[in-house]
Design an enzyme around this catalytic site. Sequence first.
Site, PDB file in Angstrom:
ATOM      1  N   HIS A 468      28.839  33.815  36.717  1.00  0.00           N
ATOM      2  CA  HIS A 468      29.328  33.423  37.790  1.00  0.00           C
ATOM      3  C   HIS A 468      30.186  32.660  37.944  1.00  0.00           C
ATOM      4  O   HIS A 468      31.591  32.941  38.179  1.00  0.00           O
ATOM      5  CB  HIS A 468      28.373  32.155  38.621  1.00  0.00           C
ATOM      6  CG  HIS A 468      28.953  31.585  39.958  1.00  0.00           C
ATOM      7  ND1 HIS A 468      28.840  32.149  40.741  1.00  0.00           N
ATOM      8  CD2 HIS A 468      29.914  30.418  39.691  1.00  0.00           C
ATOM      9  CE1 HIS A 468      29.486  31.343  41.547  1.00  0.00           C
ATOM     10  NE2 HIS A 468      30.042  30.278  41.208  1.00  0.00           N
ATOM     11  N   GLU A 469      30.877  31.867  36.815  1.00  0.00           N
ATOM     12  CA  GLU A 469      32.203  30.936  36.409  1.00  0.00           C
ATOM     13  C   GLU A 469      33.075  32.215  35.684  1.00  0.00           C
ATOM     14  O   GLU A 469      34.394  31.946  36.080  1.00  0.00           O
ATOM     15  CB  GLU A 469      31.672  30.292  35.134  1.00  0.00           C
ATOM     16  CG  GLU A 469      31.148  29.155  35.841  1.00  0.00           C
ATOM     17  CD  GLU A 469      31.040  28.368  36.989  1.00  0.00           C
ATOM     18  OE1 GLU A 469      32.399  28.648  37.731  1.00  0.00           O
ATOM     19  OE2 GLU A 469      30.423  27.561  37.999  1.00  0.00           O
ATOM     20  N   HIS A 472      34.892  33.803  38.372  1.00  0.00           N
ATOM     21  CA  HIS A 472      35.984  32.728  38.357  1.00  0.00           C
ATOM     22  C   HIS A 472      37.522  32.564  37.968  1.00  0.00           C
ATOM     23  O   HIS A 472      38.267  32.765  38.006  1.00  0.00           O
ATOM     24  CB  HIS A 472      36.017  31.038  38.724  1.00  0.00           C
ATOM     25  CG  HIS A 472      35.099  30.834  40.083  1.00  0.00           C
ATOM     26  ND1 HIS A 472      35.839  31.201  41.425  1.00  0.00           N
ATOM     27  CD2 HIS A 472      33.712  30.196  39.987  1.00  0.00           C
ATOM     28  CE1 HIS A 472      34.213  30.595  42.261  1.00  0.00           C
ATOM     29  NE2 HIS A 472      33.971  30.177  41.199  1.00  0.00           N
ATOM     30  N   HIS A 475      39.366  35.738  38.245  1.00  0.00           N
ATOM     31  CA  HIS A 475      40.518  35.593  39.230  1.00  0.00           C
ATOM     32  C   HIS A 475      41.612  34.430  38.432  1.00  0.00           C
ATOM     33  O   HIS A 475      42.473  34.931  39.425  1.00  0.00           O
ATOM     34  CB  HIS A 475      40.063  35.217  40.581  1.00  0.00           C
ATOM     35  CG  HIS A 475      39.918  35.013  41.925  1.00  0.00           C
ATOM     36  ND1 HIS A 475      39.867  34.090  43.138  1.00  0.00           N
ATOM     37  CD2 HIS A 475      41.156  35.758  42.238  1.00  0.00           C
ATOM     38  CE1 HIS A 475      40.456  34.190  44.277  1.00  0.00           C
ATOM     39  NE2 HIS A 475      41.410  35.245  43.928  1.00  0.00           N
TER      40      HIS A 475
END
Length: 677
Positions: A468-469, A472, A475
Amino acid sequence: MNPYLKTPFATPYNSAPFSKIKTEDFMVSFIESMDQARAEIDAIVENLDAPTFENTIEALEFSGEQLDIISSIFFNLNSAETNKTIQDIAQEVSPMLSEFSNDITLNKVLFERIKTVYDSQNELKLSTEQLRLLDKKYKSFSRNGANLPEGKKLKLREIDKKLSQLKLKFGEHVLAETNKFEMLVTNEDDLSGLPEGAKEAAQHLAESKDLKGWLFTLDYPSYIPFMTYADNRELRKKMALAFGSKGFHKDDLDNQSIVLDIAKLRFERAQLLGYKTHAHFVLEERMAETPEKVTEFLNELLEKAKPAAKREFKTLENFAKSLDNIDRLEKWDGAYYSEKLKQKLFKLDDELLKPYFKLENVIDGVFTIANKLYDLNFELIDTIDKYNEEVLTYKVTQSNGDLVAIFYADFFPRPGKRNGAWMTVYKPQFVKNGVNHRPHISIVCNFTKPTKTKPSLLTFNEVTTLFHEFGHALHGMLADTTYPSLSGTSVYWDFVELPSQVLENWCYEKEALEIFAKHYETDEMIPMEYVKKIKESATFNEGMQTLRQLSFGLLDMSWHGIDPSKITDVKSHELEAFQNSKLYPDVAENCMSTAFSHIFQGGYSSGYYSYKWAEVLDADAFEYFKEEGIFSKTVAGKFRTHVLSQGGTEDPMILYKRFRGKEPEPEALLKRAGLIK
């Protein structure tokens, strides 16, 4: 001022010179950087030339660069490596920064220049990104008081100053409460049910504090295994009461009045700016647009999830009754009996899986997946300064050798580090004077530490957290925009979770697990029956999980989507907000709001719903990957081109439709969650 705090830094890749920074130098650096930024603003304001996009909007965008870098270093340290001195500086500097920000947004002459450019945008030949920046700059002024009369501007300054201090104080209290609680167990019988790894970690922690026995804390790697596996119900209750009552003790760390003050000040601020509530103000700049739409979205999902959640809860109750004659299932029983039931149904538990998820292997795995999708290479380097010796630093390059980003990874809990996991930025990506400045990105987690006998072995939940991290982080790393305020994760809040949540999907796929799920001792591949069970168990208690997530979103809206001035009791208000999503009996000693850092300290006020909103996007997006193959270069290329690289340069729905060819459909999420066939 410490010369090492002057940018650009005389360091490899212009990276933050952590080892050269003295904490006491931050205050002087902040003051000098603010003075420098003020001079840059004055130059824009005093420019005698007619306002243009270049001499006003672009000049404003690139002003205060030194201050932004210093702020990001300081406040990231305040989250990951704080101490009393840093916290004191934060309390002192936050109102100063708030005041400085207001000096800019309430500067009448500056706003007139921006308004002139904004009003003449149809005659200007601006690119899509330039138009987006112009709109963002204009709104950052108009939405923050630029059109207010002088008296109301002063009031706004006062509110912003108070809010900046209250949010910091809220976070400090939660961290202090987390660090304060320790439970020392001296009788090994009380550890029945706990995995050996959890016991060893607890013993190691006790030894580090010169204590005999096993020490447990409210840090996730200590708290979660205890709540999941410990047979001793009384000790589980003790841990749950401590965890759930942070900021709710009517002592000097109590957050009740702070919660009420923050909610009321946010409402007052919104009203001052002409909005009905804080949520109306926030959601104007979100995909969801209005509180009514958010509430409708949450309630629609609630209606679909509630029957499944009630069935699952009843099954759990019956299971606990049959197993241990538990008459009433309490909150401290949930994780324990859920794990037992999961083991019974799927013959699968975290302890069975953990040997296959050695942290180093999972890191290599997520890097390999990023390479297969986006041709990225990660090289561990030791030439970058770190704020703690545990931090890992990487140089990220494209297959042609071009620098993509500098990447920091910080995985283990420490006393000066807040709980949870997050991605952050030390330096954003942007293009200036023809040079594409590459970003410095960091992820911070709190995973199980290695022990004397075992490396760091992750639970499956920790594996999905890392993915998940890292989503990010991608991105941020793959950003390719001109302006820093539109770069990377600088997107609408209910779009920001798409890249992170979509990457979690790879954790459930056989082709991906084969890359990194190898036994830490034998190097044996994870058995396919386990992979099958991971997949099958993915929707286990999904109704209950969905209800829990929705309840947090509804609690957030209950604080920010109304006039809170009549709320006098935090707990009573919370009970009312949870009424429709409640499964477990209430615990009188506990209160969620007083430690709900996402909405009272972080940036999620009126935005907690965005996790579920982004799940709709991510389920729909991953459907596309599955249709073409989870390592499809074509789909990954489209995702990079239209989503990851674009930041906030266009409306998120336009970007999403360019990638997907259509608007997202909630059916993919409901199907994945097992809530519809």
